[in-house]
Write a protein that holds these residues in place. Sequence first.
Motif, PDB file in Angstrom:
ATOM      1  N   ASP A 152      42.118  55.733  43.658  1.00 10.29           N
ATOM      2  CA  ASP A 152      43.004  56.067  44.782  1.00 10.29           C
ATOM      3  C   ASP A 152      43.802  54.846  45.232  1.00 10.29           C
ATOM      4  OD1 ASP A 152      42.103  58.638  44.753  1.00 10.29           O
ATOM      5  OD2 ASP A 152      40.723  58.412  46.442  1.00 10.29           O
ATOM      6  N   SER A 153      43.166  53.674  45.211  1.00  9.57           N
ATOM      7  CA  SER A 153      43.837  52.443  45.639  1.00  9.57           C
ATOM      8  C   SER A 153      44.967  52.077  44.678  1.00  9.57           C
ATOM      9  CB  SER A 153      42.826  51.297  45.714  1.00  9.57           C
ATOM     10  OG  SER A 153      41.832  51.579  46.666  1.00  9.57           O
ATOM     11  N   ILE A 154      44.740  52.273  43.384  1.00 14.80           N
ATOM     12  CA  ILE A 154      45.769  51.992  42.374  1.00 14.80           C
ATOM     13  C   ILE A 154      46.961  52.920  42.572  1.00 14.80           C
ATOM     14  CG2 ILE A 154      46.278  52.016  39.904  1.00 14.80           C
ATOM     15  CD1 ILE A 154      43.212  51.342  39.523  1.00 14.80           C
ATOM     16  N   ASP A 155      46.670  54.199  42.811  1.00  8.17           N
ATOM     17  CA  ASP A 155      47.748  55.174  43.040  1.00  8.17           C
ATOM     18  C   ASP A 155      48.541  54.850  44.300  1.00  8.17           C
ATOM     19  OD1 ASP A 155      47.011  56.577  40.781  1.00  8.17           O
ATOM     20  OD2 ASP A 155      45.728  57.996  41.873  1.00  8.17           O
ATOM     21  N   ALA A 156      47.863  54.309  45.321  1.00  8.05           N
ATOM     22  CA  ALA A 156      48.507  54.027  46.607  1.00  8.05           C
ATOM     23  C   ALA A 156      49.593  52.965  46.502  1.00  8.05           C
ATOM     24  CB  ALA A 156      47.467  53.607  47.638  1.00  8.05           C
ATOM     25  N   VAL A 157      49.488  52.049  45.521  1.00  5.85           N
ATOM     26  CA  VAL A 157      50.516  51.006  45.369  1.00  5.85           C
ATOM     27  C   VAL A 157      51.520  51.366  44.276  1.00  5.85           C
ATOM     28  CG1 VAL A 157      49.045  49.161  46.252  1.00  5.85           C
ATOM     29  CG2 VAL A 157      49.068  49.628  43.790  1.00  5.85           C
ATOM     30  N   GLY A 158      51.487  52.626  43.824  1.00 11.09           N
ATOM     31  CA  GLY A 158      52.483  53.081  42.853  1.00 11.09           C
ATOM     32  C   GLY A 158      51.965  53.235  41.443  1.00 11.09           C
ATOM     33  N   GLY A 159      50.658  53.037  41.244  1.00 19.83           N
ATOM     34  CA  GLY A 159      50.089  53.186  39.914  1.00 19.83           C
ATOM     35  C   GLY A 159      50.226  51.952  39.052  1.00 19.83           C
ATOM     36  N   ALA A 160      49.605  51.996  37.881  1.00 26.27           N
ATOM     37  CA  ALA A 160      49.638  50.859  36.955  1.00 26.27           C
ATOM     38  C   ALA A 160      51.035  50.704  36.345  1.00 26.27           C
ATOM     39  CB  ALA A 160      48.589  51.066  35.875  1.00 26.27           C
ATOM     40  N   PRO A 161      51.390  49.451  35.979  1.00 22.99           N
ATOM     41  CA  PRO A 161      50.590  48.220  36.107  1.00 22.99           C
ATOM     42  C   PRO A 161      50.474  47.757  37.558  1.00 22.99           C
ATOM     43  CG  PRO A 161      52.777  47.700  35.287  1.00 22.99           C
ATOM     44  CD  PRO A 161      52.686  49.200  35.331  1.00 22.99           C
ATOM     45  N   VAL A 162      49.384  47.046  37.848  1.00 30.16           N
ATOM     46  CA  VAL A 162      49.174  46.500  39.189  1.00 30.16           C
ATOM     47  C   VAL A 162      48.716  45.047  39.086  1.00 30.16           C
ATOM     48  CG1 VAL A 162      48.576  48.699  40.270  1.00 30.16           C
ATOM     49  CG2 VAL A 162      46.763  47.292  39.261  1.00 30.16           C
ATOM     50  N   ILE A 163      48.934  44.318  40.174  1.00 29.11           N
ATOM     51  CA  ILE A 163      48.463  42.935  40.287  1.00 29.11           C
ATOM     52  C   ILE A 163      47.187  42.941  41.122  1.00 29.11           C
ATOM     53  CG2 ILE A 163      48.989  40.604  41.092  1.00 29.11           C
ATOM     54  CD1 ILE A 163      50.796  41.455  38.829  1.00 29.11           C
ATOM     55  N   ILE A 164      46.162  42.272  40.629  1.00 29.20           N
ATOM     56  CA  ILE A 164      44.891  42.158  41.352  1.00 29.20           C
ATOM     57  C   ILE A 164      44.651  40.677  41.637  1.00 29.20           C
ATOM     58  CG2 ILE A 164      42.418  42.632  41.291  1.00 29.20           C
ATOM     59  CD1 ILE A 164      43.131  44.819  39.150  1.00 29.20           C
ATOM     60  N   LYS A 165      44.451  40.339  42.909  1.00 31.17           N
ATOM     61  CA  LYS A 165      44.336  38.939  43.321  1.00 31.17           C
ATOM     62  C   LYS A 165      43.048  38.672  44.082  1.00 31.17           C
ATOM     63  CE  LYS A 165      49.316  38.171  44.084  1.00 31.17           C
ATOM     64  NZ  LYS A 165      50.319  37.741  45.102  1.00 31.17           N
ATOM     65  N   LEU A 166      42.415  37.558  43.748  1.00 30.36           N
ATOM     66  CA  LEU A 166      41.336  37.060  44.591  1.00 30.36           C
ATOM     67  C   LEU A 166      41.937  36.530  45.882  1.00 30.36           C
ATOM     68  CD1 LEU A 166      39.128  35.033  42.078  1.00 30.36           C
ATOM     69  CD2 LEU A 166      38.420  37.047  43.345  1.00 30.36           C
ATOM     70  N   LEU A 167      41.311  36.797  46.995  1.00 35.42           N
ATOM     71  CA  LEU A 167      41.852  36.333  48.277  1.00 35.42           C
ATOM     72  C   LEU A 167      41.910  34.822  48.362  1.00 35.42           C
ATOM     73  CD1 LEU A 167      40.390  38.774  50.942  1.00 35.42           C
ATOM     74  CD2 LEU A 167      42.725  38.599  50.123  1.00 35.42           C
ATOM     75  N   GLU A 168      41.018  34.111  47.650  1.00 32.74           N
ATOM     76  CA  GLU A 168      40.993  32.652  47.735  1.00 32.74           C
ATOM     77  C   GLU A 168      41.644  31.976  46.542  1.00 32.74           C
ATOM     78  OE1 GLU A 168      36.987  34.033  46.071  1.00 32.74           O
ATOM     79  OE2 GLU A 168      38.433  34.638  47.590  1.00 32.74           O
ATOM     80  N   GLY A 169      42.338  32.705  45.685  1.00 29.26           N
ATOM     81  CA  GLY A 169      42.963  32.105  44.505  1.00 29.26           C
ATOM     82  C   GLY A 169      44.150  31.238  44.862  1.00 29.26           C
ATOM     83  N   THR A 170      44.531  30.330  43.945  1.00 29.50           N
ATOM     84  CA  THR A 170      45.682  29.444  44.163  1.00 29.50           C
ATOM     85  C   THR A 170      46.291  29.033  42.834  1.00 29.50           C
ATOM     86  OG1 THR A 170      46.454  27.413  45.236  1.00 29.50           O
ATOM     87  CG2 THR A 170      44.301  27.325  44.191  1.00 29.50           C
ATOM     88  N   GLN A 171      47.593  28.714  42.835  1.00 28.84           N
ATOM     89  CA  GLN A 171      48.330  28.271  41.650  1.00 28.84           C
ATOM     90  C   GLN A 171      48.207  29.257  40.490  1.00 28.84           C
ATOM     91  OE1 GLN A 171      47.130  24.245  40.736  1.00 28.84           O
ATOM     92  NE2 GLN A 171      48.334  23.407  42.425  1.00 28.84           N
ATOM     93  N   GLY A 172      48.141  30.557  40.821  1.00 27.84           N
ATOM     94  CA  GLY A 172      48.075  31.571  39.781  1.00 27.84           C
ATOM     95  C   GLY A 172      46.670  31.865  39.291  1.00 27.84           C
ATOM     96  N   LEU A 173      45.677  31.081  39.719  1.00 25.67           N
ATOM     97  CA  LEU A 173      44.297  31.349  39.329  1.00 25.67           C
ATOM     98  C   LEU A 173      43.761  32.522  40.148  1.00 25.67           C
ATOM     99  CD1 LEU A 173      42.983  27.675  39.179  1.00 25.67           C
ATOM    100  CD2 LEU A 173      43.613  29.127  37.245  1.00 25.67           C
TER     101      LEU A 173
END
Length: 302
Positions: free
Chosen positions: A128-149
Amino acid sequence: MNIAILSRNPKLYSTLRLKEACEKHGHTVEIIDHMKCVLFIEKKNPVVLYQGRKLDYFDAIIPRIGASVTFYGAAVVRQFEMMKVFSAVESQALIRSRDKLRSLQILSRAGLGLPKTIFMDYSADAEDSIDAVGGAPVIIKLLEGTQGLGVVLAENKKAAQSVIEAFHGVHARIIIQEFVKEAKGADIRAFVVDGEVVGAMRRQAKDGEFRSNLHRGGVAEVIKLSRTEKHAAITAAKKVGLSIAGVDMLPSKRGPLIIEVNSSPGLEGIEAATKVDIAGKIVRFVEKHATKKKIQKDKVNA
């Protein structure tokens, strides 16, 4: 003035350029490793100790705090603020900018353009969360990531569900964002100093890579921002509370979409692309506001 640059690595380009700019403007400058500072807390007598001496002679500090040491670095900045030392980056703004979720909420409240974003509890339904942002492809990010990590591009729904479940399995906090196809692997970095955009560049990801970070092989070129992009960058920095910021935006059909407001933006890429003395502009900003703070402090003590 006596100026301290808070940096763990005195050989970094940004640290060296700031030191050079301070000295060029006639200031005494010292590079201080904030992780080696000791904070002495007593009633009405905050002190920062470093290598056995009190750091009670600085007029201003320029924090260069890495994401991995935000908590302690912000505490050191706060201690200097309690000592009435001007900080080019305020401690609260530093903490606010490093919390990706909080930053996005602040920017959303300000009416700024953002990629569609989902934050959810571990128990929420990934599909449901994937569909809510428009479906795949999607970007998944760690909240504490930096410099693309800690940033993953999931090309299809099955891959996205697997990544989300893997992150949730180790209790990692993530956000899910729409993939803005029209950006074509490029983003915009606007460098803001004291409420003004002093330089901007377009960063293009290398072939086969969706992250445009220069640390990951992206290339940069100078650009002229549109009025809308300039307004978005200045407003984003102001709302997060940063006088010095690197504001990253994606070009889209809906206008600029802000993806991050960076409190310790690197100088190497932006200075190379724009040929602008960004370090010098930061030092002039520090001069202006540290002098005001010193005058106010002298009036109180008079």
